[in-house]
Structure formats: structure tokens, C-alpha cells
Design an enzyme around this catalytic site. Structure first.
Site, PDB file in Angstrom:
ATOM      1  CE1 TYR A   1      27.209 179.672  31.204  1.00  0.00           C
ATOM      2  CE2 TYR A   1      28.686 181.397  31.990  1.00  0.00           C
ATOM      3  CZ  TYR A   1      27.769 180.511  32.290  1.00  0.00           C
ATOM      4  OH  TYR A   1      27.366 180.010  33.535  1.00  0.00           O
TER       5      TYR A   1
ATOM      6  CE  LYS B   1      18.705 167.027  28.182  1.00  0.00           C
ATOM      7  NZ  LYS B   1      17.970 165.854  28.418  1.00  0.00           N
TER       8      LYS B   1
ATOM      9  CG  ASP C   1      26.908 176.436  42.040  1.00  0.00           C
ATOM     10  OD1 ASP C   1      27.891 176.831  41.723  1.00  0.00           O
ATOM     11  OD2 ASP C   1      25.688 177.362  42.283  1.00  0.00           O
TER      12      ASP C   1
ATOM     13  CG  ASP D   1      27.307 178.059  35.962  1.00  0.00           C
ATOM     14  OD1 ASP D   1      27.837 178.344  37.130  1.00  0.00           O
ATOM     15  OD2 ASP D   1      26.147 178.569  35.974  1.00  0.00           O
TER      16      ASP D   1
ATOM     17  CG  ASP E   1      18.637 164.652  31.841  1.00  0.00           C
ATOM     18  OD1 ASP E   1      19.492 164.023  31.316  1.00  0.00           O
ATOM     19  OD2 ASP E   1      17.328 164.794  31.569  1.00  0.00           O
TER      20      ASP E   1
HETATM   21  C1  IPM Z   1      30.674 180.574  37.979  1.00  0.00           C
HETATM   22  C2  IPM Z   1      29.578 181.661  38.280  1.00  0.00           C
HETATM   23  C3  IPM Z   1      29.824 182.618  36.818  1.00  0.00           C
HETATM   24  C4  IPM Z   1      29.445 181.671  35.763  1.00  0.00           C
HETATM   25  C5  IPM Z   1      28.959 183.871  37.096  1.00  0.00           C
HETATM   26  C6  IPM Z   1      29.400 184.753  38.243  1.00  0.00           C
HETATM   27  C7  IPM Z   1      29.240 184.576  35.587  1.00  0.00           C
HETATM   28  O1  IPM Z   1      28.492 181.343  38.467  1.00  0.00           O
HETATM   29  O2  IPM Z   1      32.016 180.893  38.079  1.00  0.00           O
HETATM   30  O3  IPM Z   1      30.234 179.324  38.347  1.00  0.00           O
HETATM   31  O4  IPM Z   1      28.175 181.723  35.613  1.00  0.00           O
HETATM   32  O5  IPM Z   1      30.142 180.870  35.118  1.00  0.00           O
HETATM   33 MG    MG Z   2      28.379 179.066  38.810  1.00  0.00          MG
END
Ligand code: IPM
Ligand code: MG
Length: 368
Positions: A145, A196, A257, A253, A229
Site C-alpha cells: 500500500y 507468501k 472481507d 484487506d 492463499d
Molecule cells: C478497507 C478498505 C480500504 C483498504 C480502501 C477503502 C482504501 O478496503 O479498509 O479494507 O483497501 O484498506
Molecule cells: Mg477492504
């Protein structure tokens, strides 16, 4: 009545459903002020696309300095298709990344808990997710990032090259690993570190440093290493094998999710981004739901405010030293779910569908 010292909370609702979910948190903060004499001082500012629309920048210096001075920042969400084609430095997400980086919020805690009332909201079988309680610790200020060099540059034959760099140093790895080990000691005492290391040197370093820290200071905690993975696969196959997962910025990240859907909805997952403590023992922190701005449902009053409200509960616990208040807020969320109230994202047969603000009101009525 004893009044505690005034504590500043900066609300940054942002874009999309951000303002809708932060509005519910604001009601809850006001409730604590009125009913518990907690004396929180609220300030609210623009950040993200809305700030760009007004000021031509996703975060103004004024707002940034305010954030630097706030003990607690509550962020809604930033971004949306309106701002997709802006040049990189003006994109709404830059504001969020700047706050994370400059405030040195290196540890992002993303708990994924499957509430028993919602086992049927997950797309996975109830027996796979019921009782799930995972804590993902995502490194938040390093890795790909932020690594340099980065950019898009022209190369030969009229082609272009996009460049990002994945880097980690020993101290960046150990400080976040330490947070994971310390958390594990208060939970089921198990850490899974994901990288990884089979393809990336930075991943190999990650694994070695976590292992070394473990041998030096955390032998009592059970540690295993897993390729990222494989971790993605194991989260679907048997998520209850995990207690604390520690991983880098990008894998964190994605894995968070994925983990959110084990709990039924992205609308349920809170997060806390914690920085280092200063010499007075104060720590900068930002709290935000992980769901993002969800432009497709923005303005309809159907967003789930629970992730944001639970993020505020994390603020009460981690920044404000108000464990009891965090407990009652989390309990109020449980009570409302027990009553069968559901926003659209977690609606199922026989339940009562409710709006964003009605959900907030119901949680407040349970606090009484
Ligand atoms: C998160 C989001 C952010 C990230 C975006 C909005 C920049 O997806 O906080 O998970 O990628 O970190
Ligand atoms: Mg995210």
C-alpha cells in the site's frame, strides 16, 4: 455526579452510506452524554469524495490537524464511482490512507464474530460458522500500500508500466505481531501468521521475524504459519480453526472481507486501527466499519449501522477505557437481534425488516 474529563471524538462520515451509519453512532454518543454524563465532545468534518467536491482535496490540512489532535476518530467510509476517474492523489481513498499512515495506525483489528441469531444469514452452512470468533490483525501502514517506488511510467514501444513495491522491515513486522500475540493471550491463545514466504522475500522475512519474536517472548502462545492463499481456503473450509490471524496490509484487506461473509454480512464487521502509545500512555486510534461506502445502497436508509456502532464499542474499550459501556452497547446490539430486528442485508424469513435509523433507535432503547 462525577464528570470525567472531556474527550474529543472526531466524526468523519465520508461518502456513500458513511453519513447514514455515523448518524446512528452520533445518536449513541449523545445518549451516553445525556444518560451517563460522559461528556464526549463531538466534532464533525468532511473527508473523502465530499471533501474533494467542496475543497478540491480529499482531506484538508485543517481536518488532518484536527485528526492529529483527536483521541478518537470515527470514520464512516470513503469513495464511490463519482470520483473513480480522478487523478490518483485526489482520490477519496488517499484521505483514509493518509490518516492511517501519518497517524501511524499500524495495527488494524478486525474481529469476525458470528452472532448466534445470524447463523442463517451466512452463505455457509450453520455448523461451519456458528460460534465463530476470529480476530484478524492487519498491518496497516506498510507493505505494498505504501512501498516505494510506485507509479505509472512510460516504457519503450508506447507501453506503460505500473509499479508498486512490497516492503517490510523487522520492526514493522514485530510491532504488529506483538499486538497479535498479546490479544491471543486474552483469547484462545492461538496465532496464525499469514504471508507468501514461498514466493516473496518480504513474506519470508515476515515469517522469520514472527517466529523469532515468538521464541523470545511468546512461547506460551500457540503459533502456526500459513500461506495466505491457503488461509483464504481454510477460512471457508473450517474457519473455527482460527483464533487470531496476523497478516500484512494487502492480505489483511482481502482476508477480512472474506471473513466478514462468514458472519453473514459485511455490514456487521467493525474495526479499530491503533497506533503506538506516546510517552503519556495515550494512543491515537481510528475506528471504522470495514464495509466501505456501498454507493449502490446509499441514501436509501437501508444500510446496516451495526458495524459502525460496534466500531464505537471498540473505541469505548480500546481508547476510552470504558469497558462497561462497551459491554452494554454490545449487549444492546445482541438484544435487538434477539428481538428479530434486521436490516435488509441480514433479513431472513420471519424477521422484522427495519431501516438504518430504526435500527439505531432500537439499539438505544435497549441501552435504557
Ligand atoms: C478497507 C478498505 C480500504 C483498504 C480502501 C477503502 C482504501 O478496503 O479498509 O479494507 O483497501 O484498506
Ligand atoms: Mg477492504
Amino acid at each position: 455526579m462525577i464528570k470525567v474529563k472531556k474527550r474529543k471524538i472526531l466524526l468523519l462520515p465520508g461518502d456513500g452510506i458513511g453519513p447514514e451509519v455515523i448518524a446512528e453512532v452520533k445518536k449513541i454518543i449523545n445518549w451516553f452524554n445525556d444518560k451517563k454524563s460522559l461528556d464526549f465532545e463531538i466534532d464533525q468534518e468532511l473527508v473523502g469524495g465530499c471533501s474533494y467536491d467542496k475543497h478540491g482535496t480529499p482531506i484538508t490540512d485543517e481536518v488532518f490537524y484536527k485528526a492529529l489532535e483527536s483521541e478518537v476518530i470515527m470514520l464512516g467510509a470513503v469513495g464511490g464511482p463519482t470520483w473513480d476517474n480522478l487523478e490518483f492523489s485526489k482520490k477519496p481513498e488517499r484521505a483514509l490512507l493518509k490518516l492511517r499512515k501519518e497517524l501511524k495506525l499500524f495495527a488494524n483489528l478486525r474481529p469476525a464474530i458470528c452472532f448466534k441469531q445470524l447463523v442463517d444469514a451466512s452463505t455457509l452452512k450453520p455448523e461451519v460458522v456458528s460460534g465463530l470468533d476470529i480476530m484478524i490483525v492487519r498491518e496497516l501502514t506498510g507493505g505494498i500500500y505504501f512501498g516505494e517506488p510506485r507509479g505509472i511510467k512510460p516504457i519503450e514501444n508506447g507501453e506503460r508500466k505500473g509499479i508498486n513495491t512490497h516492503t517490510y522491515t523487522t520492526s514493522e513486522i514485530t510491532r504488529v505481531a506483538r499486538i497479535a500475540f498479546d490479544l491471543a493471550r486474552k483469547r484462545s491463545n492461538k496465532v496464525t501468521s499469514c504471508e507468501k514466504s514461498n514466493v516473496m522475500e518480504a513474506g519470508q522475512l515476515w515469517k522469520e521475524e514472527v517466529q523469532e519474536l515468538h521464541e523470545k517472548e511468546y512461547k506460551d502462545v500457540e503459533l502456526s504459519h500459513m500461506l495466505a492463499d491457503n488461509c483464504a481456503m481454510q477460512l471457508l473450509r473450517n474457519p473455527k480453526q482460527f483464533d487470531v490471524i496476523v497478516t500484512d496490509n494487502l492480505f489483511g484487506d482481502m482476508l477480512s472481507d472474506q471473513a466478514s461473509m462468514l458472519t453473514g454480512s459485511l455490514g456487521l464487521l467493525p474495526s479499530a486501527s491503533l497506533g503506538a502509545k506516546n510517552k503519556d500512555g495515550e494512543m491515537r486510534a481510528m475506528y471504522e466499519p470495514i464495509h466501505g461506502s456501498a454507493p449502490d445502497i446509499a441514501g436509501k436508509g437501508i444500510a446496516n449501522p451495526i458495524a459502525c456502532i460496534l466500531s464505537f464499542a471498540m473505541a469505548l474499550r480500546y481508547s476510552l477505557d470504558l469497558d462497561k459501556e462497551a459491554d452494554i452497547l454490545e449487549k444492546a446490539v445482541q438484544d435487538v437481534l434477539n428481538d428479530g430486528l434486521r436490516t435488509k442485508d441480514i433479513m431472513s424469513e420471519g424477521m422484522k425488516e427495519t431501516s438504518t435509523s430504526a435500527m439505531g433507535d432500537a439499539i438505544i432503547s435497549k441501552l435504557q
